[in-house]
Design a protein around this motif. Structure first.
Motif, PDB file in Angstrom:
ATOM      1  N   ALA A 183      36.123  51.092  40.933  1.00  0.00           N
ATOM      2  CA  ALA A 183      35.945  50.644  42.316  1.00  0.00           C
ATOM      3  C   ALA A 183      36.668  49.343  42.630  1.00  0.00           C
ATOM      4  CB  ALA A 183      34.457  50.495  42.628  1.00  0.00           C
ATOM      5  N   GLY A 184      37.481  48.825  41.700  1.00  0.00           N
ATOM      6  CA  GLY A 184      38.207  47.579  41.940  1.00  0.00           C
ATOM      7  C   GLY A 184      37.867  46.533  40.909  1.00  0.00           C
ATOM      8  N   GLY A 185      37.926  45.279  41.314  1.00  0.00           N
ATOM      9  CA  GLY A 185      37.566  44.181  40.433  1.00  0.00           C
ATOM     10  C   GLY A 185      36.099  43.824  40.583  1.00  0.00           C
ATOM     11  N   ASP A 186      35.552  43.188  39.558  1.00  0.00           N
ATOM     12  CA  ASP A 186      34.150  42.755  39.591  1.00  0.00           C
ATOM     13  C   ASP A 186      34.051  41.466  40.404  1.00  0.00           C
ATOM     14  OD1 ASP A 186      31.539  42.053  39.190  1.00  0.00           O
ATOM     15  OD2 ASP A 186      31.562  42.380  37.025  1.00  0.00           O
ATOM     16  N   ILE A 187      33.735  41.611  41.674  1.00  0.00           N
ATOM     17  CA  ILE A 187      33.772  40.485  42.621  1.00  0.00           C
ATOM     18  C   ILE A 187      32.746  39.414  42.260  1.00  0.00           C
ATOM     19  CG2 ILE A 187      33.551  39.860  45.071  1.00  0.00           C
ATOM     20  CD1 ILE A 187      34.473  42.718  45.718  1.00  0.00           C
ATOM     21  N   ALA A 188      31.688  39.795  41.550  1.00  0.00           N
ATOM     22  CA  ALA A 188      30.673  38.808  41.167  1.00  0.00           C
ATOM     23  C   ALA A 188      31.257  37.690  40.314  1.00  0.00           C
ATOM     24  CB  ALA A 188      29.530  39.492  40.427  1.00  0.00           C
ATOM     25  N   GLU A 189      32.366  37.949  39.629  1.00  0.00           N
ATOM     26  CA  GLU A 189      32.991  36.927  38.782  1.00  0.00           C
ATOM     27  C   GLU A 189      33.940  36.011  39.553  1.00  0.00           C
ATOM     28  OE1 GLU A 189      33.338  39.201  34.466  1.00  0.00           O
ATOM     29  OE2 GLU A 189      35.083  39.109  35.779  1.00  0.00           O
ATOM     30  N   TYR A 190      34.328  36.396  40.774  1.00  0.00           N
ATOM     31  CA  TYR A 190      35.472  35.767  41.423  1.00  0.00           C
ATOM     32  C   TYR A 190      35.281  34.285  41.731  1.00  0.00           C
ATOM     33  CZ  TYR A 190      37.968  40.197  42.074  1.00  0.00           C
ATOM     34  OH  TYR A 190      38.650  41.360  41.878  1.00  0.00           O
ATOM     35  N   THR A 191      34.077  33.865  42.030  1.00  0.00           N
ATOM     36  CA  THR A 191      33.883  32.449  42.373  1.00  0.00           C
ATOM     37  C   THR A 191      34.135  31.531  41.180  1.00  0.00           C
ATOM     38  OG1 THR A 191      31.503  32.675  41.957  1.00  0.00           O
ATOM     39  CG2 THR A 191      32.275  32.944  44.236  1.00  0.00           C
ATOM     40  N   ASP A 192      34.180  32.097  39.975  1.00  0.00           N
ATOM     41  CA  ASP A 192      34.416  31.282  38.785  1.00  0.00           C
ATOM     42  C   ASP A 192      35.865  30.813  38.658  1.00  0.00           C
ATOM     43  OD1 ASP A 192      31.784  31.681  38.103  1.00  0.00           O
ATOM     44  OD2 ASP A 192      32.200  33.326  36.710  1.00  0.00           O
ATOM     45  N   PHE A 193      36.813  31.523  39.304  1.00  0.00           N
ATOM     46  CA  PHE A 193      38.219  31.194  39.034  1.00  0.00           C
ATOM     47  C   PHE A 193      39.164  31.380  40.217  1.00  0.00           C
ATOM     48  CE2 PHE A 193      37.483  35.614  37.846  1.00  0.00           C
ATOM     49  CZ  PHE A 193      38.475  36.276  38.549  1.00  0.00           C
ATOM     50  N   ARG A 194      38.738  32.001  41.296  1.00  0.00           N
ATOM     51  CA  ARG A 194      39.692  32.381  42.331  1.00  0.00           C
ATOM     52  C   ARG A 194      40.079  31.235  43.261  1.00  0.00           C
ATOM     53  NH1 ARG A 194      41.342  37.636  42.731  1.00  0.00           N
ATOM     54  NH2 ARG A 194      42.561  36.886  44.502  1.00  0.00           N
ATOM     55  N   CYS A 219      38.378  55.116  43.647  1.00  0.00           N
ATOM     56  CA  CYS A 219      39.592  54.636  42.973  1.00  0.00           C
ATOM     57  C   CYS A 219      40.189  53.575  43.895  1.00  0.00           C
ATOM     58  CB  CYS A 219      40.559  55.788  42.728  1.00  0.00           C
ATOM     59  SG  CYS A 219      42.068  55.303  41.842  1.00  0.00           S
ATOM     60  N   MET A 220      39.697  52.351  43.759  1.00  0.00           N
ATOM     61  CA  MET A 220      40.019  51.284  44.696  1.00  0.00           C
ATOM     62  C   MET A 220      40.634  50.083  43.973  1.00  0.00           C
ATOM     63  SD  MET A 220      38.928  52.350  47.656  1.00  0.00           S
ATOM     64  CE  MET A 220      37.952  53.743  48.189  1.00  0.00           C
ATOM     65  N   GLY A 221      41.578  49.430  44.619  1.00  0.00           N
ATOM     66  CA  GLY A 221      42.117  48.183  44.100  1.00  0.00           C
ATOM     67  C   GLY A 221      42.590  48.313  42.670  1.00  0.00           C
ATOM     68  N   ALA A 222      41.839  47.712  41.754  1.00  0.00           N
ATOM     69  CA  ALA A 222      42.180  47.788  40.334  1.00  0.00           C
ATOM     70  C   ALA A 222      42.269  49.228  39.860  1.00  0.00           C
ATOM     71  CB  ALA A 222      41.149  47.032  39.505  1.00  0.00           C
ATOM     72  N   GLY A 223      41.468  50.112  40.442  1.00  0.00           N
ATOM     73  CA  GLY A 223      41.524  51.520  40.072  1.00  0.00           C
ATOM     74  C   GLY A 223      42.859  52.149  40.429  1.00  0.00           C
ATOM     75  N   VAL A 224      43.380  51.827  41.623  1.00  0.00           N
ATOM     76  CA  VAL A 224      44.697  52.319  42.015  1.00  0.00           C
ATOM     77  C   VAL A 224      45.763  51.754  41.086  1.00  0.00           C
ATOM     78  CG1 VAL A 224      46.431  52.344  43.861  1.00  0.00           C
ATOM     79  CG2 VAL A 224      44.018  52.665  44.420  1.00  0.00           C
ATOM     80  N   GLU A 225      45.618  50.503  40.698  1.00  0.00           N
ATOM     81  CA  GLU A 225      46.584  49.886  39.787  1.00  0.00           C
ATOM     82  C   GLU A 225      46.573  50.575  38.425  1.00  0.00           C
ATOM     83  OE1 GLU A 225      45.718  45.717  39.713  1.00  0.00           O
ATOM     84  OE2 GLU A 225      46.165  45.446  41.854  1.00  0.00           O
ATOM     85  N   ILE A 226      45.396  50.844  37.892  1.00  0.00           N
ATOM     86  CA  ILE A 226      45.293  51.509  36.594  1.00  0.00           C
ATOM     87  C   ILE A 226      45.834  52.933  36.693  1.00  0.00           C
ATOM     88  CG2 ILE A 226      43.638  52.410  34.898  1.00  0.00           C
ATOM     89  CD1 ILE A 226      41.959  49.848  35.486  1.00  0.00           C
TER      90      ILE A 226
END
Length: 255
Positions: A62-73, A109-116
């Motif tokens: 479904a893409g990237g794990d957005i819960a992690e994003y505030t740690d580094f984005r 199949c979203m975002g990261a899924g399309v990339e993979i």
């Protein structure tokens, strides 16, 4: 830390599973790193002849794990490290793998899924699969190398639609646009993906590796003439001799 990427063997076929089912297999940073490790290992294994990439629980990714994003984005250095090392590290390991790769695409199949999926050679999808990269809703663009990869595989017009409209497209549309090789009833997708992988695993393994190396070089902009110095070094290889001998003897080849 959530999710994992693992693989198991079924004969000469490796099943690589994206597993973060509570988040429809969204990719965590740890999963990107594991994806890189898994494909680096598969590349070195002589007993593997084809790979199936699937998600757990009826969804691809479904893409990237957005819960992690505030740690580094929110600062350039952390964001660059994530995309250029974690994400591109995983994707580039898939792209560098000389084994035929089949994407078993179900559900999201979203975002990261399309990339993979864009790193796979053959893409088999269910009627209910959905494709997109609606990151415009999250306020950021697709990283350059990831965008180049996706645009090459889905086509520029579709990439524009995904990124600028945040469009989500169904499997029949992606089949017509050339991203998918086949669309099947959802329940038939796992068996069909494995059938295609097993078929490729029975074909000449060195030829598959050489074809992938050639296609990768051409996709990277290398002129075909640059490949000529070593293009015919396989002439005396046992696999080449066996294929020709089997054809002339009207028997199945033993690769």
């Amino acid at each position: 830390m959530s999710g994992q990427v693992c693989f198991l063997m079924d004969g000469a076929v490796a099943l690589v599973t994206l597993s973060n089912p509570a988040k429809f297999n969204a990719m965590s940073r740890a999963m990107w790193r594991e994806l890189r490790q898994v494909f680096a290992e598969l590349q070195q294994r002589a007993d593997v002849r084809a790979v199936v990439v699937a998600g757990e629980g009826g969804h691809f990714c479904a893409g990237g794990d957005i819960a992690e994003y505030t740690d580094f984005r929110f600062h350039p250095e952390g964001l660059r490290d994530f995309h250029e090392n974690d994400v591109w590290g995983g994707l580039s390991a898939m792209l560098a793998c000389d084994l035929p790769i089949v994407a078993q695409i179900e559900g999201n199949c979203m975002g990261a899924g399309v990339e993979i999926a864009s790193c796979c050679d053959i893409r088999v999808a269910g009627q209910g699969a959905r494709f997109g990269a609606p990151i415009a809703k999250l306020g950021f663009p697709m990283a350059p190398r990831e965008a180049e990869l996706v645009a090459r595989e889905v086509g520029l017009a579709t990439a524009r639609q995904m990124l600028l409209e945040a469009a989500v497209l169904d499997a029949p549309t992606m089949l017509v646009r050339g991203f998918l090789q086949t669309v099947l009833p959802d329940a038939d997708v796992p068996a069909a993906a494995f059938q295609r992988a097993r078929h490729m695993a029975r074909l000449a393994p060195q030829a598959a590796r050489l074809n992938k190396q050639t296609l990768r070089a051409l996709a990277g902009g290398l002129d075909a003439a640059a490949l000529l110095p070593t293009a015919y070094d396989y002439a005396d290889h046992a696999e080449h001799r066996e294929g020709i001998a089997a054809f002339l003897a009207k028997r199945p080849p033993n690769f």
